[in-house]
Structure formats: C-alpha cells, structure tokens
Motif scaffolding. Structure first.
Motif, short mmCIF file in Angstrom:
data_model
loop_
_atom_site.label_atom_id
_atom_site.label_comp_id
_atom_site.label_asym_id
_atom_site.label_seq_id
_atom_site.Cartn_x
_atom_site.Cartn_y
_atom_site.Cartn_z
N ASN A 119 0.83 -1.21 0.00
CA ASN A 119 0.00 0.00 0.00
C ASN A 119 0.86 1.26 0.00
OD1 ASN A 119 -2.39 -1.47 -0.03
ND2 ASN A 119 -2.62 -1.42 2.19
N ARG A 120 1.93 1.25 0.81
CA ARG A 120 2.84 2.41 0.84
C ARG A 120 3.53 2.60 -0.51
NH1 ARG A 120 3.91 0.90 6.28
NH2 ARG A 120 5.62 -0.44 5.63
N ALA A 121 3.96 1.49 -1.10
CA ALA A 121 4.62 1.57 -2.40
C ALA A 121 3.68 2.12 -3.47
CB ALA A 121 5.15 0.19 -2.81
N VAL B 108 -2.14 10.67 -0.49
CA VAL B 108 -2.60 9.51 -1.25
C VAL B 108 -2.71 8.33 -0.28
CG1 VAL B 108 -2.12 7.92 -3.13
CG2 VAL B 108 -1.52 10.33 -3.36
N ILE B 109 -3.91 7.78 -0.18
CA ILE B 109 -4.16 6.63 0.70
C ILE B 109 -4.49 5.45 -0.20
CG2 ILE B 109 -5.56 5.72 2.58
CD1 ILE B 109 -6.26 8.79 3.09
N ALA B 110 -3.69 4.40 -0.09
CA ALA B 110 -3.91 3.20 -0.92
C ALA B 110 -4.23 2.02 -0.02
CB ALA B 110 -2.67 2.90 -1.75
N LYS B 111 -5.19 1.24 -0.43
CA LYS B 111 -5.55 0.03 0.31
C LYS B 111 -6.00 -1.02 -0.69
CE LYS B 111 -7.88 -1.70 4.32
NZ LYS B 111 -8.68 -1.41 5.49
N THR C 87 -6.72 0.00 -8.81
CA THR C 87 -7.96 -0.60 -9.30
C THR C 87 -9.12 0.40 -9.30
OG1 THR C 87 -8.46 -1.40 -7.08
CG2 THR C 87 -7.31 -2.92 -8.57
N SER C 88 -9.09 1.36 -8.37
CA SER C 88 -10.13 2.38 -8.33
C SER C 88 -9.56 3.64 -7.69
CB SER C 88 -11.36 1.90 -7.55
OG SER C 88 -11.02 1.72 -6.19
N VAL C 89 -10.18 4.78 -8.01
CA VAL C 89 -9.72 6.06 -7.47
C VAL C 89 -10.92 6.80 -6.91
CG1 VAL C 89 -8.67 8.29 -8.00
CG2 VAL C 89 -7.82 6.23 -9.10
N LYS C 90 -10.80 7.21 -5.65
CA LYS C 90 -11.80 8.09 -5.03
C LYS C 90 -11.14 9.46 -4.92
CE LYS C 90 -14.46 9.01 -0.91
NZ LYS C 90 -14.65 8.69 0.50
N ASN C 91 -11.75 10.44 -5.53
CA ASN C 91 -11.17 11.77 -5.57
C ASN C 91 -11.85 12.65 -4.53
OD1 ASN C 91 -9.94 14.15 -6.22
ND2 ASN C 91 -10.32 14.00 -8.40
N ALA C 92 -11.13 12.96 -3.45
CA ALA C 92 -11.64 13.83 -2.40
C ALA C 92 -10.84 15.13 -2.34
CB ALA C 92 -11.60 13.10 -1.07
#
Length: 118
Positions: free
Chosen positions: A49-51, A72-75, A105-110
């Motif tokens: 996730n960090r990478a 940027v938060i990745a999970k 796989t998906s992007v949530k834009n906040a």
C-alpha cells in the motif's frame, strides 16, 4: 449390587467421553503457527500500500500536479486522493493520472480547491 456397579461404570464412561470432547485447547499453539503468517501478510500488504501511494505521488508530480498538499491513501489497489490543490483543473487531472498507475484498481477523488494563502 450389579445394577449399582453398572450405573457407576456407565456414568464414569460418560464423564470420560464428555471430557475428551471438551478437552481444553491452548491458544498458544494456534497463535504461534498462524501469527507469523498473518503478521507477515499484513506487513506485506502495508508495504504494498505504501509503495502504491508513492507510485501515485510520483506519477502526479510527473504529470504536473503539485503534491505538496495531497495525501494519497492506498488500500489493496483502491486509492483515495485527499487534500487540496491550488488549480481547480488539477482535481480531475489528478484522478486521471492516478487511474493510469499500474496496480490502481479504483480512485476516489476527495481533492478540494483552495487558493494559495488559504
């Protein structure tokens, strides 16, 4: 007398059978066998996730989006862009760039627009 002995033997046998089924099991053996695997996979997931977050930030920078106020938060491949940008056109641009990064796989834009100095 025979009936008493038979009843004693039968009740003793039932107690033994019930105690075998309800034999206490220590959680130590289960914890030691699964904890390293679970801990290792959780650690690997955090590293991945960090990478991915770093890859997205690099791509945003290369694409001309200032990342100084972007988090940027990745999970698990799902990425959330949070924070603010100084140019409103960078909101959609950042999402489009993030979608092109391998592993996303998906992007949530906040992201929000804030002028410099606010």
């Amino acid at each position: 007398m025979k009936v008493n002995n038979i009843l004693k033997f039968a009740s003793g046998a039932l107690i033994v059978i019930a105690s075998v089924n309800a034999w206490p099991q220590t959680s130590e053996s289960a914890d030691t066998s699964t904890a390293p695997a679970a801990e290792g996979s959780a650690k690997a997931a955090r590293q991945a996730n960090r990478a991915l977050s770093k890859k997205v930030l690099r791509a945003l920078s290369k694409g001309g989006v200032s990342t100084s106020r972007i988090n940027v938060i990745a999970k698990g491949g799902a990425v959330t862009l949070a924070g603010s940008v100084t140019d409103a056109s960078n909101i959609d641009k950042a999402a489009e760039i993030a979608k092109t990064v391998p592993g996303v796989t998906s992007v949530k834009n906040a992201l929000t627009f804030k002028e410099v100095g606010q």
